[in-house]
Design a protein around this motif. Structure first.
Motif, PDB file in Angstrom:
ATOM      1  N   ASN A 119       0.733  -1.300  -0.105  1.00 12.10           N
ATOM      2  CA  ASN A 119      -0.089  -0.105   0.112  1.00 12.10           C
ATOM      3  C   ASN A 119       0.895   1.214   0.252  1.00 12.10           C
ATOM      4  O   ASN A 119       0.491   2.278  -0.627  1.00 12.10           O
ATOM      5  N   GLU A 120       1.892   1.198   0.752  1.00  6.31           N
ATOM      6  CA  GLU A 120       2.699   2.492   0.599  1.00  6.31           C
ATOM      7  C   GLU A 120       3.318   2.780  -0.602  1.00  6.31           C
ATOM      8  O   GLU A 120       3.631   3.710  -1.071  1.00  6.31           O
ATOM      9  N   ARG A 123       0.559   3.891  -2.760  1.00  2.89           N
ATOM     10  CA  ARG A 123       0.218   5.323  -2.516  1.00  2.89           C
ATOM     11  C   ARG A 123       1.233   6.381  -3.161  1.00  2.89           C
ATOM     12  O   ARG A 123       1.129   7.424  -3.864  1.00  2.89           O
ATOM     13  N   ASP A 145     -10.105  -5.752  -3.076  1.00  4.06           N
ATOM     14  CA  ASP A 145     -10.534  -5.093  -1.631  1.00  4.06           C
ATOM     15  C   ASP A 145     -10.204  -6.016  -0.567  1.00  4.06           C
ATOM     16  O   ASP A 145     -10.174  -7.303  -1.047  1.00  4.06           O
ATOM     17  N   GLU A 160      -1.180  -6.242   3.461  1.00  2.00           N
ATOM     18  CA  GLU A 160      -0.432  -5.038   3.065  1.00  2.00           C
ATOM     19  C   GLU A 160      -0.297  -4.612   1.611  1.00  2.00           C
ATOM     20  O   GLU A 160      -0.326  -3.347   1.095  1.00  2.00           O
ATOM     21  N   ALA A 163      -6.036  -2.707  -0.511  1.00  4.25           N
ATOM     22  CA  ALA A 163      -6.496  -1.405  -0.433  1.00  4.25           C
ATOM     23  C   ALA A 163      -8.010  -1.167  -0.252  1.00  4.25           C
ATOM     24  O   ALA A 163      -8.778  -1.613  -1.369  1.00  4.25           O
ATOM     25  N   ALA A 164      -8.517  -0.304   0.723  1.00  2.18           N
ATOM     26  CA  ALA A 164      -9.970   0.244   0.435  1.00  2.18           C
ATOM     27  C   ALA A 164     -10.058   1.424  -0.561  1.00  2.18           C
ATOM     28  O   ALA A 164      -8.946   2.101  -0.633  1.00  2.18           O
ATOM     29  N   ALA A 166     -11.425   4.002  -0.347  1.00  2.00           N
ATOM     30  CA  ALA A 166     -11.452   5.319   0.534  1.00  2.00           C
ATOM     31  C   ALA A 166     -10.208   5.507   0.847  1.00  2.00           C
ATOM     32  O   ALA A 166      -9.684   6.774   0.762  1.00  2.00           O
ATOM     33  N   ASP A 167      -9.105   4.581   1.227  1.00  5.00           N
ATOM     34  CA  ASP A 167      -7.927   4.905   1.345  1.00  5.00           C
ATOM     35  C   ASP A 167      -7.117   5.419   0.280  1.00  5.00           C
ATOM     36  O   ASP A 167      -6.205   6.269  -0.045  1.00  5.00           O
ATOM     37  N   VAL A 168      -7.350   4.677  -1.116  1.00  2.00           N
ATOM     38  CA  VAL A 168      -6.831   5.059  -2.368  1.00  2.00           C
ATOM     39  C   VAL A 168      -7.263   6.579  -2.637  1.00  2.00           C
ATOM     40  O   VAL A 168      -6.273   7.044  -3.229  1.00  2.00           O
ATOM     41  N   ALA A 170      -7.913   8.811  -0.957  1.00  2.00           N
ATOM     42  CA  ALA A 170      -7.099   9.924   0.016  1.00  2.00           C
ATOM     43  C   ALA A 170      -5.982  10.039  -0.322  1.00  2.00           C
ATOM     44  O   ALA A 170      -5.228  10.989  -0.111  1.00  2.00           O
ATOM     45  N   TRP A 171      -5.272   9.039  -1.102  1.00  3.80           N
ATOM     46  CA  TRP A 171      -3.755   9.062  -1.507  1.00  3.80           C
ATOM     47  C   TRP A 171      -3.564  10.046  -2.549  1.00  3.80           C
ATOM     48  O   TRP A 171      -2.349  10.580  -3.024  1.00  3.80           O
TER      49      TRP A 171
END
Length: 208
Positions: A119-120, A123, A145, A160, A163-164, A166-168, A170-171
């Protein structure tokens, strides 16, 4: 093999070399759902694999840059494009999505479908790719998901790398208009042949 190398060049080359084709040859359904009504322009297909998405875009008038780490996958994609009569509309580029430099290239669409990144890493990649989108352009990101970890579909237990939506969303850098951010259900079949519902984390955003 450590987590950093698990989905590196060697992994993908060995996977593609192990069989005549890895993927179905059909475009990803969320790409079709989200892009079919967009006017064609220039597109970047990130992690293009065997080229089904790139060919689908090219058939609809897009000029595509298809980026992937695997030379074998890119060769198959070019063969697919030639058979479909759209080879001149696609540039096949071998590179690691985590480090590839697009230079001065800009795109009306950036599509990233099911990238096998932590995920990092995802991002950081999305923040870099955001700078390659033309004003008014679209970024489409589709990931598995995290709900899929609880199904029998056979996803690797690597939270790890899930990714949700909403998180994607937000990135993405400030200023992007998020038009879609949802966990979208899709029917699939598990390794035992049983029907199962999986969820794609779908994010479509536009740069005003």
């Amino acid at each position: 093999m450590g987590p950093e190398e698990e989905y590196g060049e060697q992994f993908w080359e060995e996977r593609y070399a192990s069989r005549p084709s890895v993927w179905s040859g059909q475009p990803n359904p969320q790409l079709v759902a989200e892009v079919a009504d967009l006017p064609p322009g220039t597109a970047l297909d990130v992690g293009a694999g065997e080229g089904a998405d790139s060919c689908w875009l090219a058939e609809r008038g897009w000029r595509v840059t298809a980026l992937d780490l695997s030379a074998t996958a890119l060769r198959r994609g070019a063969e697919h494009a030639a058979r479909a009569g759209v080879g001149e509309r696609i540039e096949w580029v071998r590179g690691d999505v985590r480090t590839w430099d697009p230079g001065e290239r800009r795109f009306d669409l950036v599509s990233a479908q099911f990238l096998h990144l932590r995920n990092e890493e995802l991002r950081d990649l999305l923040r870099r790719l955001a700078g390659t989108v033309t004003p008014g352009g679209t970024m489409l990101v589709v990931q598995h998901d995290a709900h899929d970890l609880d199904t029998t579909v056979g996803r690797p237990h690597l939270p790890e790398r899930f990714a949700a939506a909403a998180d994607v969303a937000a990135w993405l850098p400030a200023g992007w208009a998020v038009e879609v951010a949802e966990a979208r259900p899709r029917q699939a079949t598990d390794p035992d042949g049983n029907p199962v519902t999986v969820h794609d984390a779908v994010v479509r955003a536009r740069l005003p």
